[in-house]
Design an enzyme around this catalytic site. Structure first.
Site, short mmCIF file in Angstrom:
data_model
loop_
_atom_site.label_atom_id
_atom_site.label_comp_id
_atom_site.label_asym_id
_atom_site.label_seq_id
_atom_site.Cartn_x
_atom_site.Cartn_y
_atom_site.Cartn_z
N ASP A 66 -85.29 27.77 35.45
CA ASP A 66 -83.85 27.97 35.46
C ASP A 66 -83.47 29.30 34.81
O ASP A 66 -84.15 29.78 33.91
CB ASP A 66 -83.14 26.87 34.67
CG ASP A 66 -83.00 25.58 35.45
OD1 ASP A 66 -83.63 25.45 36.52
OD2 ASP A 66 -82.26 24.69 34.98
N HIS A 211 -87.63 27.62 31.47
CA HIS A 211 -86.73 28.77 31.56
C HIS A 211 -87.56 30.03 31.31
O HIS A 211 -88.08 30.21 30.21
CB HIS A 211 -85.63 28.70 30.50
CG HIS A 211 -84.77 27.47 30.56
ND1 HIS A 211 -85.20 26.25 30.08
CD2 HIS A 211 -83.50 27.29 31.03
CE1 HIS A 211 -84.22 25.36 30.26
NE2 HIS A 211 -83.19 25.96 30.83
#
Length: 255
Positions: A66, A211
């Site tokens: 993400d 992430h």
């Protein structure tokens, strides 16, 4: 969750911390479809970009990232290419897609699934429908401009979604993808800890949330890949995980 200034980082880290109760599975009350259920929606095989994988037979798991692209994404793509592992990237627009367009093109060119994490990481359940639509349409337009392919998947910031978000996603041809594994890598730079957290939670049909904007994450990826391959897992993109079913717009998918 972006690395674009101390004030912004502090605010987003606080927001992440307040969402820890949701961080494993996204919104707890969401009616979601499991990958195994999605696979029953269609018959036939699936020809994947990284080879033919049938997750009805194989022990599949999906690696997702993400909030990129970032300065760390090129190294991550090098690792994935070296390990022959596909991933699904849920990209932010502001200060990310617009700053690293060449990495968006590279993700698509190297066979990864390129999807949306909204334009500006606004919590969709807190804004008006017109704002939700703008948060979703703008990254889709930029990704399509850069890659020639319009995203069909999105991940709501913090996993927060509701019926209004579902309806707008259906209108825009988007499916929502949550997760089953999180390293909470926004809380640590310890790559070994990130690896241990992922390995402890991983199971068949899992969707791993990481992430690549955080410094400890990308160094953890080779060890995560090697350990899970040793356990017999096959890495796939989210669409491959659902195949031969296909993600339906307006639906939420989560193991």
């Amino acid at each position: 969750m972006e690395r674009t200034g101390a004030g912004f980082r502090a605010a987003t880290m606080f927001a992440a911390a307040t969402a820890l109760a949701l961080s494993l599975t996204g919104c707890a009350n969401v009616d979601a479809t499991a990958p195994s259920a999605a696979r029953t929606q269609s018959a036939g095989g699936v020809q994947a970009r990284f080879g033919s994988v049938d997750c009805r037979e194989a022990k599949c798991i999906a690696l997702t990232f993400d909030a990129g692209p970032s300065e760390n994404s090129a190294r991550l793509l090098d690792i994935l290419k070296e390990k022959h592992v596909p991933a699904t990237f849920f990209l932010l627009g502001k200060r990310h897609i617009e700053k690293y367009p060449q990495l968006v093109r590279r993700m698509a060119a190297e066979g990864h699934e390129v999807a949306s994490h909204t334009w500006d990481h606004k919590i969709l359940t807190r804004i008006e429908p017109d704002e939700i639509r703008a948060e979703l349409e703008r990254p889709n337009e930029e990704i399509e401009r850069l890659t020639g392919q319009r995203p069909t998947l999105m991940r709501p910031p913090q996993g927060r979604t509701d019926d209004t978000v579902h309806d707008i996603c259906r209108e825009l041809g988007l499916s929502e993808v949550l997760w089953s594994v999180t390293a909470k890598d926004y809380t640590t730079t310890d790559s070994d800890l990130i690896t241990r957290r992922v390995l402890a939670q991983s199971s068949r049909d899992g969707i791993i949330l990481l992430h690549d904007i955080y410094q400890g994450t990308v160094p953890a990826v080779p060890g995560i890949i090697d350990a899970l391959k040793e356990r017999g897992y096959v890495f796939v993109t989210v669409p491959q995980l659902l195949a031969p079913g296909t993600a339906e717009p307006g639906r939420v998918y989560r193991p």
